[in-house]
Enzyme design. Structure first.
Site, PDB file in Angstrom:
ATOM      1  N   ASP A   1     -46.283  58.776 -22.572  1.00 13.06           N
ATOM      2  CA  ASP A   1     -47.106  59.181 -23.769  1.00 13.06           C
ATOM      3  C   ASP A   1     -47.892  58.122 -23.637  1.00 13.06           C
ATOM      4  O   ASP A   1     -48.033  57.136 -22.998  1.00 13.06           O
ATOM      5  CB  ASP A   1     -45.975  58.647 -24.805  1.00 13.06           C
ATOM      6  CG  ASP A   1     -46.712  58.755 -26.225  1.00 13.06           C
ATOM      7  OD1 ASP A   1     -47.295  59.837 -26.286  1.00 13.06           O
ATOM      8  OD2 ASP A   1     -46.444  58.055 -27.408  1.00 13.06           O
TER       9      ASP A   1
ATOM     10  N   ASP B   1     -50.236  56.773 -26.931  1.00 14.69           N
ATOM     11  CA  ASP B   1     -49.962  55.657 -27.948  1.00 14.69           C
ATOM     12  C   ASP B   1     -48.788  55.229 -28.270  1.00 14.69           C
ATOM     13  O   ASP B   1     -47.963  55.663 -28.025  1.00 14.69           O
ATOM     14  CB  ASP B   1     -50.424  56.462 -29.362  1.00 14.69           C
ATOM     15  CG  ASP B   1     -52.014  56.848 -29.618  1.00 14.69           C
ATOM     16  OD1 ASP B   1     -53.046  56.035 -29.145  1.00 14.69           O
ATOM     17  OD2 ASP B   1     -52.095  57.926 -29.728  1.00 14.69           O
TER      18      ASP B   1
END
Length: 260
Positions: free
Chosen positions: A13, A15
């Site tokens: 991922d 963020d």
């Protein structure tokens, strides 16, 4: 997990794992550098459908993180691939930004508000009542309802913002039709990403900061999962879920040495 095969491909991922509020998380640059030097297939994923992969590449580079365009996988790209597989050459009424509309143009979709095959809801900072009303009426007239991701809120420097999941709930309340969510935690996004880089789930790992999206999606896709505590999920939250990640670490810096 000692009997599992070594990790040969990495999905992470963005963020909360690599960056936080526009600032690289310590260890992110070293992790990405190690991946590039190793030649291991990898993808940086995001449920945010606002930006194109080229946009995100430029934004990350300004932060000092070098992620090639081909190594970025967004919910907008996953949605476009899903639609191209399901109904190639179709049409859609779209609520979203350039990341989503560009991905749909690239697969040859026609964007229209006249009898579209689909209503597609994505992320935007300017949801309009007029556009939502149009979406409701088109869905009631038979258009199929797709949403890029189920995230209810998104981050901003001023605080949380309503995101795709929240707006989808509004449309569902008005139409009694639930959307098909393409992005995490749907393992479809993960499997499509793995296919894009020629990877296999048995030898792949997913790194994320959220139990309810990243870890769940990686688990359901059959991957090893690493939860980093530099984002949303905190240590006290882990045991509240009926599933667990393969390993919990403080941050991406703890995973650099696992890239072989």
């Amino acid at each position: 997990m000692a009997d599992r095969k070594p990790v040969e491909s990495w999905l992470t991922d963005m963020d909360g794992v690599l960056i936080h509020e526009g600032v690289p998380i310590p260890g992110a640059e070293a992790f990405l550098k190690k991946l590039r030097e190793s030649g291991r297939p990898f993808l940086v994923l995001t449920n945010n459908s606002i930006y194109t992969a080229r946009d995100l590449h430029a934004r990350l580079r300004r932060m000092g993180l070098d992620v090639p365009v081909d190594n970025i996988w967004t919910s907008a790209l996953a949605t476009a691939q899903f639609l191209n597989d399901q109904r190639p050459g179709g049409s859609a009424y779209v609520i979203g930004e350039a990341g989503l509309t560009t991905a749909l143009h690239d697969i040859g979709y026609i964007l229209t508000d006249h009898d579209p095959d689909f209503v597609i809801l994505g992320e935007t900072r300017t949801y309009s009542f007029e556009a939502l009303t149009k979406a409701v009426r088109l869905i009631n007239d038979g258009a199929r309802f797709i949403a890029t991701n189920p995230d209810n809120v998104g981050p901003s420097t001023e605080g949380d913002l309503p995101a795709t999941g929240s707006v989808a709930a509004l449309i569902t309340a008005a139409t009694r039709k639930k959307p098909y969510f393409v992005g995490k935690p749907n393992p479809l996004m993960m499997r499509a990403g793995l296919n894009a880089i020629g990877a296999h789930s048995e030898t792949s790992a997913m790194i994320g900061d959220r139990m309810d999206t990243d870890v769940l999606a990686g688990l359901e896709a059959g991957m090893r999962t690493f939860l980093v505590l530099s984002g949303v999920t905190q240590p006290k939250d882990v045991d509240r879920y009926p599933f667990r990640p393969s390993q919990v670490v403080d941050s991406i810096a703890d995973l650099v040495d696992l890239v072989l």
